[in-house]
Design a protein around this motif. Structure first.
Motif, short mmCIF file in Angstrom:
data_model
loop_
_atom_site.label_atom_id
_atom_site.label_comp_id
_atom_site.label_asym_id
_atom_site.label_seq_id
_atom_site.Cartn_x
_atom_site.Cartn_y
_atom_site.Cartn_z
N LYS A 97 64.31 -52.28 75.12
CA LYS A 97 65.35 -51.29 74.70
C LYS A 97 66.82 -52.04 74.29
O LYS A 97 67.41 -51.42 73.45
CB LYS A 97 65.60 -50.19 76.10
N ILE A 98 67.14 -52.87 75.43
CA ILE A 98 68.27 -53.59 75.18
C ILE A 98 68.43 -54.31 73.82
O ILE A 98 69.19 -54.35 72.92
CB ILE A 98 68.55 -54.54 76.20
N GLY A 99 66.94 -54.81 73.40
CA GLY A 99 66.99 -55.66 72.02
C GLY A 99 67.22 -54.67 70.90
O GLY A 99 67.63 -54.89 69.88
N SER A 100 66.72 -53.38 71.00
CA SER A 100 66.89 -52.42 70.10
C SER A 100 68.36 -51.93 69.84
O SER A 100 68.74 -51.08 68.74
CB SER A 100 66.19 -51.11 70.36
N GLU A 101 69.14 -52.42 70.75
CA GLU A 101 70.64 -51.91 70.60
C GLU A 101 71.46 -52.90 69.83
O GLU A 101 72.68 -52.83 69.57
CB GLU A 101 71.27 -51.62 71.89
N ALA A 102 70.90 -54.15 69.59
CA ALA A 102 71.83 -55.15 68.58
C ALA A 102 72.16 -54.61 67.31
O ALA A 102 71.26 -53.73 66.69
CB ALA A 102 70.94 -56.39 68.56
N ALA A 103 73.15 -55.06 66.76
CA ALA A 103 73.79 -54.31 65.73
C ALA A 103 73.51 -55.30 64.34
O ALA A 103 74.06 -55.01 63.35
CB ALA A 103 75.11 -54.25 65.89
N ASP A 104 72.64 -56.36 64.56
CA ASP A 104 72.52 -57.34 63.54
C ASP A 104 71.07 -57.33 63.22
O ASP A 104 70.21 -56.74 63.62
CB ASP A 104 73.28 -58.38 63.77
N GLU A 105 70.80 -58.40 62.43
CA GLU A 105 69.09 -58.74 62.31
C GLU A 105 68.41 -59.23 63.41
O GLU A 105 67.16 -59.26 63.25
CB GLU A 105 69.11 -59.81 60.96
N THR A 106 69.04 -59.49 64.57
CA THR A 106 68.17 -59.84 65.76
C THR A 106 67.66 -58.62 66.36
O THR A 106 66.78 -58.75 67.43
CB THR A 106 69.00 -60.47 66.51
N ARG A 107 68.03 -57.11 65.88
CA ARG A 107 67.42 -56.15 66.42
C ARG A 107 65.87 -56.10 66.61
O ARG A 107 65.23 -56.26 65.48
CB ARG A 107 68.02 -55.04 65.74
N PHE A 108 65.41 -55.39 67.50
CA PHE A 108 63.93 -55.14 68.02
C PHE A 108 63.83 -54.18 68.65
O PHE A 108 64.57 -53.87 69.63
CB PHE A 108 63.15 -56.45 68.07
N ASP A 109 62.70 -53.71 68.79
CA ASP A 109 62.26 -52.52 69.80
C ASP A 109 60.95 -52.88 70.07
O ASP A 109 60.19 -53.70 69.76
CB ASP A 109 62.31 -51.05 69.05
N ILE A 110 60.34 -51.68 70.86
CA ILE A 110 59.03 -52.01 71.53
C ILE A 110 57.95 -52.07 70.56
O ILE A 110 57.03 -52.73 70.87
CB ILE A 110 58.86 -50.78 72.75
N ALA A 111 58.20 -51.30 69.51
CA ALA A 111 57.01 -51.37 68.42
C ALA A 111 56.94 -52.90 67.81
O ALA A 111 55.92 -53.41 67.64
CB ALA A 111 57.33 -50.19 67.44
N ASP A 112 58.15 -53.60 67.64
CA ASP A 112 57.96 -54.71 67.13
C ASP A 112 57.50 -55.89 67.91
O ASP A 112 56.74 -56.81 67.64
CB ASP A 112 59.42 -55.22 66.99
N VAL A 113 57.61 -55.62 69.24
CA VAL A 113 57.17 -56.49 70.46
C VAL A 113 55.66 -56.38 70.46
O VAL A 113 54.79 -57.35 70.64
CB VAL A 113 57.80 -55.92 71.62
N LEU A 114 55.07 -55.01 70.45
CA LEU A 114 53.60 -54.59 70.69
C LEU A 114 53.06 -55.19 69.17
O LEU A 114 52.09 -55.99 69.42
CB LEU A 114 53.25 -53.29 70.72
N HIS A 115 53.54 -54.94 68.14
CA HIS A 115 52.96 -55.46 66.78
C HIS A 115 52.96 -56.94 66.66
O HIS A 115 51.97 -57.81 66.50
CB HIS A 115 53.65 -55.07 65.43
N GLY A 116 54.12 -57.52 67.42
CA GLY A 116 53.94 -59.13 67.26
C GLY A 116 52.94 -59.79 68.34
O GLY A 116 52.22 -60.36 67.89
N ILE A 117 52.70 -59.12 69.50
CA ILE A 117 51.64 -59.81 70.37
C ILE A 117 50.42 -59.21 69.64
O ILE A 117 49.40 -60.19 69.72
CB ILE A 117 51.90 -59.20 71.66
N SER A 118 50.08 -58.14 69.13
CA SER A 118 48.87 -57.88 68.39
C SER A 118 48.58 -58.97 67.23
O SER A 118 47.36 -59.23 67.15
CB SER A 118 48.93 -56.58 67.85
N GLU A 119 49.67 -59.23 66.34
CA GLU A 119 49.27 -60.29 65.18
C GLU A 119 48.98 -61.56 65.95
O GLU A 119 48.18 -62.30 65.29
CB GLU A 119 50.49 -60.03 64.43
#
Length: 279
Positions: free
Chosen positions: A83-105
């Motif tokens: 949730k905190i990662g999703s609040e970034a205002a630049d290209e470092t932003r990520f959310d839980i979907a990115d986390v889940l897709h990342g570990i799946s890949e």
């Protein structure tokens, strides 16, 4: 091809709805609760470590109810970080979907014996050892400069020793037979004892003795690995056993009107031996 929600089995739908409920609550807390709004990755870090140890305790006690509760606490932290990662205002932003897709890949890429390699060709891995070796080789291809670079520097020393040995084995660097490992243990014990005066027990060279003691522990971890003993788990179980027995000693001595400070070692041993029998 990804399935639509209504195509999933009912149990999987229930699991996803439960996860959605947690994500919704996290959104609400982050927006409305003063404590939750204030938290950062750094402020949560020590709490996450504490929760991980609490989960570890529950696992060692084989307490399924506590394991379920502690898994919930730990999952909350993971969702909080995302949730905190999703609040970034630049290209470092990520959310839980990115986390889940990342570990799946990552899991798909690291299991070519299940999903095929990058070109879809099957890869053979019929044993656990082959899987581990493939895993380490794939990590090197992904950019790791050393098979040991994935071992966190902040791990407790005993766990770190075990993980480094496991990773070295995955690269083919290991003993062939456990008898060789035990010979190494005996060799290190001899070298450790050489730094003490056999008559008085006096340490002859403290720095060298410390180094040889480290070598001895490392070799014992190695042997434990060869006989399928997790040294961290084994030591923690012994810690818990000592705790139970010592608290038994304290409680029963107190009940008999005694204090440890005024008792002889022989008197303490009587309670200790009773604890060994009763606990």
């Amino acid at each position: 091809m990804e399935k639509q929600f209504n195509e999933l089995p009912e149990r999987r739908q229930a699991q996803l709805m439960a996860f959605d409920r947690l994500l919704t609550i996290m959104d609400e807390l982050r927006a409305q609760c003063p404590w939750d709004r204030k938290q950062t990755w750094e402020s949560l870090r020590h709490l996450t470590i504490e929760e991980t140890y609490e989960l570890s305790d529950a696992i060692l006690e084989n307490d399924r109810t506590e394991v379920r509760k502690e898994l919930g606490d730990l999952l909350l932290h993971l969702v909080f970080y995302a949730k905190i990662g999703s609040e970034a205002a630049d290209e470092t932003r990520f959310d839980i979907a990115d986390v889940l897709h990342g570990i799946s890949e990552k899991l798909i890429a690291r299991h070519p014996h299940i999903y095929g390699d990058a070109d879809g060709r099957p890869v053979v891995a019929d044993t656990e050892e082959q899987v581990k070796q493939n895993w380490e080789q794939l990590k090197l291809k992904e950019g790791n400069r050393s098979v040991l670079s994935g071992v966190p520097q902040s791990l407790p020393a005993l766990v770190k020793a075990m993980r480094m040995q496991e990773k070295a084995r995955g690269a083919g660097f290991d003993w062939d037979e456990k008898q060789q490992v035990w010979q190494k243990v005996e060799e290190e014990m001899t070298e450790f004892k050489a730094h003490f005066d056999a008559e008085t027990g006096e340490v002859l060279d403290a720095k060298e003795a410390e180094g040889e003691f480290g070598d001895l522990l490392f070799s014992l971890v190695n042997y434990a690995r060869f006989v399928d003993i997790n040294p961290e788990t084994a030591l923690e179980r012994t810690n818990k056993k000592f705790l139970r027995r010592f608290q038994y000693l304290e409680e029963h001595a107190r009940a008999d009107g005694k204090t440890l400070q005024n008792m002889t070692l022989a008197e303490m041993d009587e309670y200790w031996n009773r604890a060994k029998t009763e606990l």
